[in-house]
Each structure stands twice: as C-alpha cells, then as structure tokens.
Enzyme design. Structure first.
Site, mmCIF file in Angstrom:
data_model
loop_
_atom_site.group_PDB
_atom_site.id
_atom_site.type_symbol
_atom_site.label_atom_id
_atom_site.label_comp_id
_atom_site.label_asym_id
_atom_site.label_seq_id
_atom_site.Cartn_x
_atom_site.Cartn_y
_atom_site.Cartn_z
ATOM 1 N N ILE A 1 6.287 -2.057 7.643
ATOM 2 C CA ILE A 1 7.036 -0.866 7.677
ATOM 3 C C ILE A 1 7.631 -0.336 6.548
ATOM 4 C CG2 ILE A 1 7.059 0.838 9.193
ATOM 5 C CD1 ILE A 1 4.884 -1.373 10.109
ATOM 6 N N LYS A 2 6.899 0.469 5.610
ATOM 7 C CA LYS A 2 7.598 1.213 4.567
ATOM 8 C C LYS A 2 8.587 1.776 5.160
ATOM 9 C CE LYS A 2 5.993 0.908 0.227
ATOM 10 N NZ LYS A 2 4.872 1.297 -0.908
ATOM 11 N N ILE A 3 8.867 2.369 4.573
ATOM 12 C CA ILE A 3 10.376 2.760 5.056
ATOM 13 C C ILE A 3 11.342 3.767 3.870
ATOM 14 C CG2 ILE A 3 12.700 4.375 6.387
ATOM 15 C CD1 ILE A 3 11.904 2.669 8.254
ATOM 16 N N SER B 1 1.112 -1.242 0.151
ATOM 17 C CA SER B 1 0.820 0.008 0.171
ATOM 18 C C SER B 1 0.729 0.993 0.038
ATOM 19 C CB SER B 1 -1.023 0.032 1.387
ATOM 20 O OG SER B 1 -0.364 0.260 2.208
ATOM 21 N N ILE C 1 2.451 -1.360 5.247
ATOM 22 C CA ILE C 1 2.359 0.269 5.697
ATOM 23 C C ILE C 1 3.188 1.479 5.725
ATOM 24 C CG2 ILE C 1 1.906 0.103 8.039
ATOM 25 C CD1 ILE C 1 -0.915 1.378 7.733
#
Length: 367
Positions: A139-141, A44, A108
């Site tokens: 976790i998207k960084i 996403s 996300i």
C-alpha cells in the site's frame, strides 16, 4: 535476459516495472517481462492508471457492469484499480514465493486527495489491503508530514507499505523512523515481522529537473557545471542514511526479531532531459539491496546499452556531499527545492486522480 540486466540483478538490484494496465495483464506482457527482462515487481500511481483507462477497450466489460450496477465513480475506480492489482499480484506470486516474499510485490496508492490527512489515509490503507487481499501487495502512502503517522499505524497492523514521494534526506530519515516505530508496534501487537515488507521510494529525476532549472536561472559557469548531478548525489546520500539506520541498535533488535529491511527504491528513474544518458538513473545508482522501478522505456534501454559496472553508490559518498555543498554555494536552496517537489508531486497525483475519476464517469455514462 540481456547481459546488462543480468549484471544489474547480480549486483543485487531488484528490477520493478513502473507501469500497469489491463492490456498488459490480459496480453501476457507482464508475464513476458518477468520471464525475459528480470522484472520482479510492479509499481503503480494515479497517473499510470489514468493513462491505462484512456487507451483501448480493456476495461469496457467491467465498466459496463459497473454502470449497470449504478455504483459511484469513486467505487468504480477502486473496483477497476484493485482488480488490476490483484491480477498483477497473482502473476507475480511465483516470484514472491521464490524470493521468500521479498520481491514479487505490486503497489497501489491511497487516494492522493488524502495526502495531507492522517486518519483518512490510515482508513484508506486498511480498505485497500482488504480489497486487494493478496500477501504480495504494497500500500503506497506518501511521505508527507501527515503521512508519517499513517505509515507507522499501517505497519503496526501488519500492512506492507511502499512509502512514496520522498525527495529530501531529512524526510527520508523521518520515514525510516516511522517504519521502525511501526515494526516495534507490530511486534508488540504480536505480528510476524518477517511477513511485513516495506520499501521507501526516493524520487530521482524530478530533483534534477527542479534544480537544473534553478541552475540555469543563476546562469554562472559554476552553476551550469552542476546540472544533472543533484539527483544522483541526493539518492546516494539517501543510501548512506539507510546504512546508518541499518547499523543502529534499534534496527538490530528488530532484525533479531525477524524483521527485514525497508529497502530504498529509486523512483522517477526515466530521464527527462534528452541531453543526459538515458540510463543515467540506473547505471549510477547500483548497489546490493535496492529496488529500481523503471518505466518500460528505461527498462528497454538499460537492457540494450546500460553500463552496469559494480557498486556506483557506496564509493561515491564524498563526491555526493561535495556536489550538495557546491549546489549550496551556487545559491540552490535545498530545503525549498524539496518542499516544492513534494507539493508538486501531491498536486500532480491529485490532478491525475481527478482525470481518472472524470474518465471513469464519462465511460459509466456511455455504458
């Protein structure tokens, strides 16, 4: 499953869906895609959530409850998005279990307004990890300069990370270094390395969009002949860099300790130029041990008429280097291209996040 998707999976590619919405979840659409089209993960981003919130009534009840509680817009957005991510993670949990935690993942993204801020990104990553509270979340960084130490810190705490917005080979190498550093620190901190998963999202079609525009401006026959080749060549060379790291003593030591590779993930795989084959960024980027996250349209056309013919990465390293050399000779400034793409990527996600905030604010006022 279509024969084309079966061949893709048999070649070692994990198929993830680059989309999520409450309607997909409540209608059973995501479950159907897992069952019928070999989808084993979900990604996403702020644009996807902004689009989801703008359509239908799937969020109406939750929005009304949030309005009654008088929560802030930022808190409401986090409640809405993490709810969807938790739900998707639960739908994908059987895939996660069946693959030993490799697939069945849902991503996300941290608030894109923090992309140039290290410490707030770390805090946001911790908060999202806690809020979603599922072992199969990523976790998207973003792979900004400021994001690199946040990637290392998150991984060192046992947080699984999807590194996003990678365009350049140099930055990708820095991402892999940050990943290795994170695992080394996680090991020192006593974490089980086998439980920490990571992917590196290397963007493809946007590279062609930017470089094609520059080639058209140059306008020579030699320049125009290179259109539509940069994105695939750049991704192929990224995989070559990945293989170099996989053969390094540093990685071998971590693998011995139980770590798993940070798989390359091809993102931005929807073809934006209608003159190009609509399965270009799937057919030409096949090899074992990678992820391709696709919009549903790309998934459908691949199922229908994709041309999956074995490994289309490893045998073409020399060709990819030749393409990049030809682009340089034609006058393309690669370093400027990837800088522009990163800046635009951060800006686009910030804009989408603001649109999401505005949409939720308007809905809260109506509720």
């Amino acid at each position: 499953m279509s024969e084309n998707l079966k061949r893709l999976v048999d070649a070692g590619v994990s198929i993830w869906l680059d989309d999520i919405s409450r309607e997909r979840l409540r209608s059973g659409n995501l479950a159907a895609l897992i069952r019928d089209k070999a989808v084993t993960g979900v990604t996403s981003n702020p644009t996807i959530f902004a689009n989801a919130l703008s359509k239908g009534d799937a969020y109406a009840v939750q929005l009304r409850d949030l309005a009654v509680r008088g929560v802030s817009v930022d808190e409401a957005v986090r409640a809405i998005t993490t709810f969807d991510i938790r739900w998707a993670a639960d739908v994908l949990k059987p895939v996660y279990d069946a693959t030993g935690g490799v697939d069945g993942r849902v991503s996300i993204e941290v608030d894109p307004r923090l992309a140039r801020k290290t410490e707030p990104t770390i805090s946001e990553a911790r908060a999202l990890w806690w809020m979603v509270d599922r072992p199969n979340v990523h976790i998207k960084i973003p792979a900004t300069v400021e994001g690199l130490p946040a990637i290392t810190q998150a991984l060192s705490e046992g947080i699984s990370v999807n590194v996003t917005l990678i365009f350049s080979l140099e930055r990708y190498r820095a991402v892999m270094d940050a990943w290795l550093s994170g695992l080394e620190k996680a090991k020192a901190n006593g974490h089980n390395l086998a439980g920490i998963e990571s992917v590196a999202s290397f963007f493809v079609s946007r590279v062609d969009t930017e470089i094609d525009a520059r080639l058209e401006k140059i306008g020579t026959p030699e320049a125009l002949a290179l259109k539509g080749q940069a994105g695939v060549a750049n991704a192929r060379l990224a995989f070559a860099a990945f293989e170099e790291v996989m053969n390094s003593p540093r990685w071998q030591a971590l693998r011995t300790a139980g770590a798993r590779p940070q798989r390359p993930l091809w993102a931005s795989t929807g073809v934006k130029n209608p003159d190009y084959p609509d399965t270009l960024y799937v057919d030409q980027l096949v090899t074992a041990g990678i992820v391709n996250t696709m919009p549903e349209k790309t998934l459908d056309v691949t199922a229908d008429h994709g041309k999956i013919s074995g490994d289309t990465i490893r045998p073409f390293y020399e060709q990819a280097w030749n393409v990049m050399a030809a682009l340089k000779d034609a006058g393309i400034d690669y370093d400027d291209v990837v800088r522009v793409l990163e800046d635009e990527g951060v800006e686009k996600f910030e804009t989408s996040w603001k649109e999401l905030l505005e949409t939720v604010d308007a809905e809260l006022r109506k509720a």
